[in-house]
Design a protein around this motif. Structure first.
Motif, PDB file in Angstrom:
ATOM      1  N   SER A 177      -2.266   3.813  -3.973  1.00 45.08           N
ATOM      2  CA  SER A 177      -1.914   2.798  -2.980  1.00 45.08           C
ATOM      3  C   SER A 177      -2.830   1.587  -3.107  1.00 45.08           C
ATOM      4  O   SER A 177      -2.398   0.440  -3.031  1.00 45.08           O
TER       5      SER A 177
ATOM      6  N   GLU B 112      -4.776   7.939  -2.765  1.00 48.44           N
ATOM      7  CA  GLU B 112      -5.263   6.663  -2.242  1.00 48.44           C
ATOM      8  C   GLU B 112      -5.545   5.682  -3.380  1.00 48.44           C
ATOM      9  O   GLU B 112      -5.431   4.477  -3.209  1.00 48.44           O
TER      10      GLU B 112
ATOM     11  N   HIS C  64       1.708   4.559  -2.772  1.00 46.78           N
ATOM     12  CA  HIS C  64       1.811   6.004  -2.528  1.00 46.78           C
ATOM     13  C   HIS C  64       3.195   6.506  -2.965  1.00 46.78           C
ATOM     14  O   HIS C  64       3.323   7.549  -3.598  1.00 46.78           O
TER      15      HIS C  64
ATOM     16  N   HIS D  49       0.845  -1.199   0.000  1.00 50.61           N
ATOM     17  CA  HIS D  49       0.000   0.000   0.000  1.00 50.61           C
ATOM     18  C   HIS D  49       0.885   1.256   0.000  1.00 50.61           C
ATOM     19  O   HIS D  49       0.734   2.138  -0.857  1.00 50.61           O
TER      20      HIS D  49
HETATM   21 ZN    ZN Z   1      -3.086   5.201   1.958  1.00 48.73          ZN
END
Ligand code: ZN
Length: 520
Positions: free
Chosen positions: A311, A308, A282, A278
């Motif tokens: 990610s 977001e 980013h 994740h």
């Molecule tokens: Zn995040």
């Protein structure tokens, strides 16, 4: 365009000088913020507890310096003078966009009085401090006065941006430029209508067995594997590093230094792995921004929702896919011979995609996760509108959990006290971006697949470059140059839409849970 005469060139010279000055001033602000980010990263990773008080003061000092510089009247004058010049530039040029974003940031910043910033940040620190005690103690009552003040401050904040269509709009726009309460409510209504039958159909099936993830897995080997997976999908360790923390995050100090953090749990194989992937998503976004934009307000990801999406695209769409594990699972089994030798890929893949109605947002699966978000968004809006009093929040939370997820928290610790957001920041704009990220992740991935259908055959071979290159070309490199709506339209050829996400969920979970076609 007609060729430039010496006279216009002469008139432009000062504008170019002023632009250079504006860029230099903005870079100093970016440097102050980056220095603060280093302190914050250190605080969350290596700083001994004894450093806390001085660190808080040092960080507040750097924030204040950055804020003072960003609202300085001469920055405003530079921006004003440069605005007509920016209109003479090609509309999609870096400089035209830089002046637009600098103006937007400046106009927003000067609307918020310095005394408000100081009051709000002092209150947030006090509220957070009390929350760290109240949550484990299951003591919502003691948080009520704090949260009431937070709500007052959040409403006061909106007033600085009046007139607005909805009191939540200024908060939503801070996180995701171009979105507002009406557009988010509309999207979330559509999402809930699509999700409910899917969640019902999945939860009617026998629950997936995820016990294979709960054995004992040595932490160093988990970290080694997570690091390798991050590197293989394209996170550049020459310009980054991975360290341990409590709540994983990604932070950027410069184009050449974008760091990630993770945590590791010896009885949960998914924790370190998926949080690392994740944060890598980013970080790959930040690492992929055009170096020419570095140090300017364009040199970072454009919005919370788009960030977001990057990610979640890597964590969920890619790293929880069957193809991803066709490549990685044999490697994982080699890393954990005793623990996973007898566990077939099928079982593992079902375990990492187990769907269940649950109490805690951060532990929720990819499907039910969104119901945790829409619930929080509704409560935020009702509190801001004055339709829900803070003292009634815990009860409203339980009722909403029962209605949307059909589980009722046994206490407030696992109810309305569970997330730090409202207790350390504003009420408004705090949660919607996570779901916007899920929606956009599917839309971006569908666009990448449309451009390069070979991606789905490459992932099972551990080849991620085509996907990574598409993302870099269409999303990463632009930084904040294009506002989110424009970026989405440029990258996918369409406005933000729910359909790719619902289709992705229905296809993936329809196959995993062998669902009847009725949910399609
Ligand atoms: Zn995040």
């Amino acid at each position: 365009m007609a060729s430039e005469t010496a006279a216009t060139s002469q008139r432009r010279r000062p504008a170019e000088d002023m632009l250079a000055e504006l860029k230099a001033r903005l870079r100093e602000i970016a440097d102050l913020r980056a220095a603060n980010a280093v302190l914050s990263w250190d605080q969350a990773t290596f700083m001994p507890e004894g450093g806390a008080a001085a660190r808080g003061r040092q960080m507040a000092m750097l924030s204040r310096l950055a804020h003072e510089r960003s609202v300085a009247p001469d920055i405003g004058r530079l921006i004003d003078t440069l605005t007509p010049y920016s209109e003479s530039l090609p509309p999609a040029s870096d400089d035209a966009r830089l002046i637009r974003v600098a103006r937007r940031d400046f106009e927003k910043a000067i609307k918020v009085p310095a005394d408000y910033v100081a009051r709000a940040s002092a209150h947030a620190a006090a509220s957070y401090q009390e929350w760290t005690r109240a949550r484990p103690a299951n003591d919502f009552k003691s948080m009520v006065p704090y949260l009431e003040k937070t709500l007052d401050l959040s409403r006061e904040y909106s007033q600085f941006f009046a007139p607005y269509a909805h009191i939540a709009d200024p908060h939503i726009d801070d996180a995701d430029e171009g979105m507002n309460a009406a557009s988010v409510s509309k999207l979330f209504g559509e999402l809930k209508r699509g999700l409910r039958p899917l969640v019902d159909a999945i939860c009617d099936q026998p629950e997936a067995d995820d016990s294979c993830l709960r054995r004992e897995f040595a932490k160093p080997r988990q970290l080694e594997f997570a690091r390798r997976a991050a590197e293989e999908i394209g996170y550049d360790f020459q310009r980054g590093r991975l360290d341990l923390t409590h709540h994983p995050f990604c932070t950027r100090f410069s184009a050449g230094d974008v760091r990630i953090t993770t945590r590791v749990n010896d009885h949960d194989l998914g924790d370190a792995l998926f949080s690392t992937l994740h944060e890598s998503g980013h970080a790959m976004y930040e690492q992929g921004i055009d170096p020419a934009l570095a140090g300017s307000p364009l040199g970072h990801g454009v919005s919370a929702g788009v960030h977001e999406s990057q990610s979640r695209l890597w964590e969920n769409v890619v790293a929880r896919s069957r193809g991803f594990w066709e490549y990685f699972y044999p490697l994982l089994q080699r890393a954990f011979v005793d623990e996973l030798a007898g566990v077939p890929l099928e079982t593992f893949h079902r375990a990492i995609n187990k769907v269940a109605r649950s109490l805690i947002r951060t532990d929720a699966d990819e499907v039910t996760y969104n119901l945790h978000i829409t619930l929080r968004f509704d409560l935020e809006v009702r509190m801001l509108e004055g339709r829900l009093a803070v003292k009634d929040l815990a009860e409203a939370w339980r009722a909403a959990m029962q209605a949307d997820l059909r589980v009722t928290p046994p206490d407030d610790r696992d109810g309305c006290l569970q997330d730090v957001h409202w207790y350390s920041g504003a009420i408004g704009g705090a949660f919607h971006s996570y779901t916007i990220g899920n929606i956009l992740a599917a839309q971006f991935y569908a666009a990448a697949l449309k451009a390069h259908p070979e991606i789905s055959g490459e992932i099972p071979r551990g080849a991620f470059a085509t996907l990574h290159d598409w993302l870099r070309e269409n999303i990463y490199r632009h930084g904040s140059k294009f506002p989110p709506n424009e970026l989405v339209a440029r990258a996918t050829g369409a406005a933000m839409s729910m359909e790719p996400y619902l289709q992705y969920l229905r296809e993936k979970y329809g196959a995993l849970y062998k669902l009847p076609a009725m949910v399609n």
